[in-house]
Structures are given as structure tokens and as C-alpha cells.
Design an enzyme around this catalytic site. Structure first.
Site, mmCIF file in Angstrom:
data_model
loop_
_atom_site.group_PDB
_atom_site.id
_atom_site.type_symbol
_atom_site.label_atom_id
_atom_site.label_comp_id
_atom_site.label_asym_id
_atom_site.label_seq_id
_atom_site.Cartn_x
_atom_site.Cartn_y
_atom_site.Cartn_z
ATOM 1 N N VAL A 19 0.845 -1.209 0.000
ATOM 2 C CA VAL A 19 0.000 0.000 0.000
ATOM 3 C C VAL A 19 0.875 1.252 0.000
ATOM 4 O O VAL A 19 1.948 1.269 0.603
ATOM 5 C CB VAL A 19 -0.917 -0.034 1.249
ATOM 6 C CG1 VAL A 19 -1.750 1.231 1.375
ATOM 7 C CG2 VAL A 19 -1.835 -1.248 1.187
ATOM 8 N N ASP B 214 -2.561 5.602 -13.110
ATOM 9 C CA ASP B 214 -2.674 4.343 -12.357
ATOM 10 C C ASP B 214 -3.860 3.517 -12.842
ATOM 11 O O ASP B 214 -3.726 2.341 -13.192
ATOM 12 C CB ASP B 214 -2.891 4.614 -10.857
ATOM 13 C CG ASP B 214 -1.602 4.929 -10.142
ATOM 14 O OD1 ASP B 214 -0.682 5.421 -10.808
ATOM 15 O OD2 ASP B 214 -1.533 4.681 -8.926
#
Ligand code: PMV
Length: 308
Positions: A97, A147
Site C-alpha cells: 500500500v 494508475d
């Protein structure tokens, strides 16, 4: 049960400048994934089990801006599902993350596709991508959209904000070592810091963004024609401009130096910077050795990936 999975991603060239309309290059990282399973539930409600983030809850007990809850709420709203189904949703991910590997976008894309399939809806890749971009905007301020694009299409992408997705073909597969500083650095913050610099001296930073954009175009040509030494050199040049933008960090510098000393053709930070990951372009036969040197220099984790 309906399953869906989405890969991680890594930016090869052009981060930050891409927010200001310059091109960037990014590729999927298939060694890491977000996985989502959706099944009907015998209990009332939409139950989410995401062990990696220690989440086990019913949808309506979560704040509506929670990253996972916001995907489900927006999906149900857009697809006009009524009444709400009773579901069990399990989310797992091997993507670290907040380290530049696109974990948020991958969870959004896998979750959207699993819900779409389970509830017998249909969404094109363009629709999934546009939806994932809206979710990215909720959580990341002013993202470029790179992304969600790479993760949705799972292909190498030459990306220009607001323009249709363009893929490209590399002359031969090449090897990248990705190393994680272990420092979690929210992209929103580094993007905000760059914006502050830009607001103070737009002329200066626009010309730095132009230089980065030029490097990106040359890098695409180098990948398409198999000029690996040139590509390594361009990585080093792109990194120098990211240093100017103040988004490197001592930990990133240490890893970049270690990779270059271990024989990488080039190395740079990747993504938002200030922590997160760096990448090194290597000949395949030295990938393991570069990976070991990176670990000795403090990398918390490394991934060797082939770009093809
Ligand atoms: O940290 P990452 O890999 O999510 O990438 C951020 C890339 C930036 O160009 C800095 C921001 C953006 O939205 O493109």
C-alpha cells in the site's frame, strides 16, 4: 462466486510532469495482484472482509468516504441496483500500500469488475477506467489517471492526461528491479509539494516538465527499438529532474546509488517519491545480484519483473 483480479503497476518515466499534461510511461507488474471474490450472502447486508487492511464490516457501518466503501456505493448508485443485494465480498492484495504500485487502483478495478460480473451488469474497459478515475479523484486530489489506466488495461501505456489510452510495443522483453524503501509516502502530499513549487515559479517548472516530457518520448523510442543503454541513461536523467523537483529522499538516493554501483544500466525513483519505490534497468543475468545489493542497501522488498 465471482472472482476478479487486477495487477499492480509501475511508472517507468514521467511522473509528476504527467500531472501537468506531459506524457508518461507505465507498465503492469503482474507479480503482484489485488483479488476480489463476490458471493451471495445468507445474512442481510453487504459484508466486506479485507484481512490485509484488518477490515471486517458491513458496508453501512463504514464512513461513506472509506476507499472500499466508496467504490461499492458509487458502483451500486451508477448501476442502479435495487434492492441492494446481500453479498459477501472478500478482498486480498499482494500489492504494497502507498508505495507507488497502484494498490488503490487495482482494488478499485478488481472490485468493480467482480461486482459487474456478479450482478450481471456489463462495463467496457473504457467505463471501468473512467469509473476508477473518479474513485482515484476522491482519494488522491488531482491524479493524472495513469494508475487506473495501466491497471484497467494491464498493458504498457504511453499516457497523456485526458487523451485516449495509447499502448506501445517493446522491441524485446527487458528486466526491471523494483525496490521498496519501506517508507509509505502518500502521493497526494508529494503532488501537493510540487504544486507549491510550480505556483511560485511556473516558468522554471514548466521548462523542467518539458525536459521530462522530452525524456519520455525518447524513452518510448528506446524501448521500441531495443536501445537499453540509452534507456538506462534516460532513467538517470529523469531521476536528476525528479531530484530538482525535491521528490527524492535519502533512502531513495541510497537505493539508486546501490543499483548503479551493482551494474544497473540506469535507476530512478518511481511514482510520487519521498519514499515508496525505485526502479533499476538491468541485464537479466545481473537482476538477482542487483536485487541483493538493494536489500543490503536497505530495501524492504524487491521485485524482479520483465516488461514485455
Ligand atoms: O505514486 P504513484 O505510483 O501512484 O504515482 C504517482 C504519479 C504522479 O505523477 C506523481 C501523480 C499522478 O497522478 O500521476
Amino acid at each position: 462466486m465471482t472472482k476478479s483480479s487486477a495487477p499492480g503497476k509501475i511508472i517507468l518515466f514521467g511522473e509528476h510532469a504527467v500531472v501537468y499534461g506531459r506524457p508518461a510511461l507505465a507498465v503492469p507488474v503482474t507479480q503482484v495482484h489485488a483479488n476480489v471474490d463476490v458471493s451471495d450472502s445468507s445474512r442481510a447486508g453487504i459484508w466486506i472482509d479485507a484481512p490485509d487492511v484488518h477490515l471486517q464490516a458491513e458496508l453501512n457501518t463504514l464512513p461513506s468516504d472509506h476507499p472500499i466503501a466508496s467504490v461499492i456505493h458509487n458502483f451500486l448508485f451508477l448501476s442502479r441496483v435495487s434492492p441492494f443485494p446481500n453479498l459477501e465480498i472478500r478482498i486480498t492484495s499482494t500489492i504494497p500500500v502507498a508505495s507507488g504500485l497502484g494498490s488503490g487502483a487495482a482494488v478499485t478495478v478488481a472490485l468493480t469488475r467482480a461486482l459487474t460480473a456478479h450482478l450481471n451488469h456489463s462495463m467496457t474497459d473504457e467505463e471501468v477506467n473512467a469509473f476508477a478515475y473518479e474513485i482515484e479523484k476522491l482519494h488522491h486530489g488531482t491524479p493524472s489517471g495513469i494508475d487506473n489506466t495501466v491497471v484497467t488495461y494491464a498493458r504498457p501505456v504511453y499516457f497523456v492526461k485526458g487523451q485516449p489510452m495509447e499502448t506501445f510495443k517493446v522491441a524485446q522483453p527487458f528486466t526491471i528491479v523494483i525496490a521498496d524503501t519501506g517508507i509509505s509516502a502518500p502521493t497526494k502530499e508529494s503532488v501537493g509539494e510540487v504544486r507549491k513549487l510550480w505556483e511560485v515559479d511556473k516558468t522554471k517548472w514548466e521548462s523542467v516538465f518539458d525536459e521530462i516530457g522530452e525524456i519520455v518520448k525518447q524513452a518510448r523510442q528506446a524501448m521500441e527499438s531495443g536501445k537499453w543503454e540509452k534507456l538506462g541513461d534516460l532513467m538517470n536523467k529523469n531521476h536528476a529532474l525528479l531530484q530538482e523537483l525535491t521528490v527524492s529522499s535519502p533512502e531513495l538516493e541510497q537505493l539508486i546509488e546501490a543499483a548503479r554501483n551493482a551494474g544497473a544500466l540506469g535507476a530512478k525513483l518511481s511514482g510520487g517519491g519521498r519514499g515508496g519505490n525505485m526502479i533499476a534497468l538491468v541485464q537479466p543475468e545481473i537482476a538477482e545480484a542487483v536485487s541483493s545489493s538493494l536489500k543490503e542497501a536497505g530495501a524492504k522488498n524487491t521485485i524482479i519483473t520483465q516488461v514485455s
